[in-house]
Scaffold this motif. Structure first.
Motif, short mmCIF file in Angstrom:
data_model
loop_
_atom_site.label_atom_id
_atom_site.label_comp_id
_atom_site.label_asym_id
_atom_site.label_seq_id
_atom_site.Cartn_x
_atom_site.Cartn_y
_atom_site.Cartn_z
N ALA A 193 0.40 -1.38 -0.11
CA ALA A 193 0.14 0.07 0.13
C ALA A 193 0.77 1.08 0.18
CB ALA A 193 -1.05 0.03 1.05
N PRO A 194 0.37 1.93 -0.91
CA PRO A 194 1.62 3.33 -1.19
C PRO A 194 1.84 4.11 0.82
CG PRO A 194 -0.30 3.24 -2.89
CD PRO A 194 -0.48 2.23 -1.77
N GLN A 195 0.79 4.15 1.23
CA GLN A 195 1.37 4.77 2.19
C GLN A 195 1.97 4.42 3.20
OE1 GLN A 195 -1.75 3.21 2.02
NE2 GLN A 195 -2.61 2.49 3.53
N HIS A 196 2.24 2.86 2.82
CA HIS A 196 3.73 2.66 3.36
C HIS A 196 5.32 2.50 2.72
CE1 HIS A 196 1.06 0.55 6.64
NE2 HIS A 196 0.61 -0.14 5.64
N TRP A 197 5.21 3.02 1.85
CA TRP A 197 5.92 2.77 0.76
C TRP A 197 7.54 3.62 1.85
CZ3 TRP A 197 4.76 4.32 -4.34
CH2 TRP A 197 3.83 3.34 -5.15
N PRO A 198 7.55 4.92 2.51
CA PRO A 198 8.39 5.63 2.95
C PRO A 198 8.89 4.33 3.86
CG PRO A 198 6.01 7.04 3.06
CD PRO A 198 5.88 5.82 2.64
N HIS A 199 7.91 4.00 4.53
CA HIS A 199 9.07 2.75 5.52
C HIS A 199 9.74 2.11 5.21
CE1 HIS A 199 6.39 5.24 8.71
NE2 HIS A 199 5.11 4.88 7.96
N VAL A 200 8.82 1.22 3.97
CA VAL A 200 9.56 0.49 2.99
C VAL A 200 11.20 1.12 2.33
CG1 VAL A 200 9.15 -1.19 1.45
CG2 VAL A 200 7.57 -0.86 2.63
N VAL A 201 10.82 2.21 1.84
CA VAL A 201 12.28 2.41 1.48
C VAL A 201 13.02 2.58 2.52
CG1 VAL A 201 13.34 4.73 0.58
CG2 VAL A 201 11.46 3.65 -0.50
N ALA A 202 12.72 3.13 4.05
CA ALA A 202 13.25 3.54 4.91
C ALA A 202 13.82 2.42 5.27
CB ALA A 202 12.71 4.32 5.52
N ALA A 203 13.57 1.44 5.67
CA ALA A 203 13.88 0.14 6.24
C ALA A 203 14.96 -0.95 5.08
CB ALA A 203 12.24 -0.89 6.47
N SER A 204 14.64 0.12 3.87
CA SER A 204 15.25 -1.31 3.00
C SER A 204 17.12 -0.71 3.61
CB SER A 204 14.90 -0.98 1.44
OG SER A 204 13.32 -1.65 1.76
N ARG A 205 16.43 0.70 3.31
CA ARG A 205 17.61 1.69 3.66
C ARG A 205 18.88 1.32 4.79
NH1 ARG A 205 15.89 7.43 1.26
NH2 ARG A 205 16.00 6.38 -0.57
N ARG A 206 17.98 1.36 5.83
CA ARG A 206 18.66 0.87 7.53
C ARG A 206 19.33 -0.77 6.88
NH1 ARG A 206 13.85 2.19 9.25
NH2 ARG A 206 13.68 0.42 10.28
N LEU A 207 17.84 -1.40 6.21
CA LEU A 207 18.80 -2.97 5.71
C LEU A 207 19.31 -3.22 5.38
CD1 LEU A 207 15.15 -4.56 7.56
CD2 LEU A 207 17.16 -4.41 8.63
N GLY A 208 20.05 -2.44 4.19
CA GLY A 208 21.18 -2.58 3.33
C GLY A 208 20.71 -3.63 2.07
N ILE A 209 19.14 -3.36 1.67
CA ILE A 209 18.32 -4.18 0.54
C ILE A 209 18.08 -2.90 -0.06
CG2 ILE A 209 16.42 -5.09 -0.08
CD1 ILE A 209 15.90 -5.33 3.05
N ALA A 210 19.21 -3.14 -0.71
CA ALA A 210 19.22 -3.07 -2.55
C ALA A 210 18.59 -2.42 -3.30
CB ALA A 210 20.46 -3.28 -3.29
N GLY A 211 18.30 -2.11 -4.08
CA GLY A 211 17.21 -1.43 -5.46
C GLY A 211 15.67 -0.92 -4.74
N VAL A 212 15.67 -0.64 -4.15
CA VAL A 212 14.46 -0.69 -3.32
C VAL A 212 14.94 1.59 -2.94
CG1 VAL A 212 12.23 -0.41 -1.54
CG2 VAL A 212 13.63 -2.77 -2.41
N SER A 213 13.17 1.37 -3.80
CA SER A 213 12.99 3.22 -3.95
C SER A 213 12.13 3.30 -4.54
CB SER A 213 14.54 3.84 -5.29
OG SER A 213 13.51 2.96 -6.42
#
Length: 60
Positions: A19-39
């Motif tokens: 869901a788009p309202q979760h995108w900011p959290h997904v992008v931030a968590a991906s960066r925090r966890l070192g998961i590349a390619g999620v933007s």
């Protein structure tokens, strides 16, 4: 990691979309966890492909 409850996460997984309202959290968590390619661009591209597939299915 994205700040939503278990049921919301389960439903997003079942539908195969975030869901788009979760995108900011997904992008931030991906960066925090070192998961590349999620933007935002990647998430928006996936959403657009899914919408196009649904529209093609409705036209058939």
């Amino acid at each position: 990691d994205v700040g939503c409850g278990y049921e919301a996460a389960r439903q997003m997984r079942r539908r195969g979309r975030i869901a788009p309202q979760h995108w900011p959290h997904v992008v931030a968590a991906s960066r925090r966890l070192g998961i590349a390619g999620v933007s935002y661009e990647w998430l928006a591209g996936r959403a657009a492909m899914q919408r196009a597939a649904v529209m093609q299915g409705e036209a058939a």
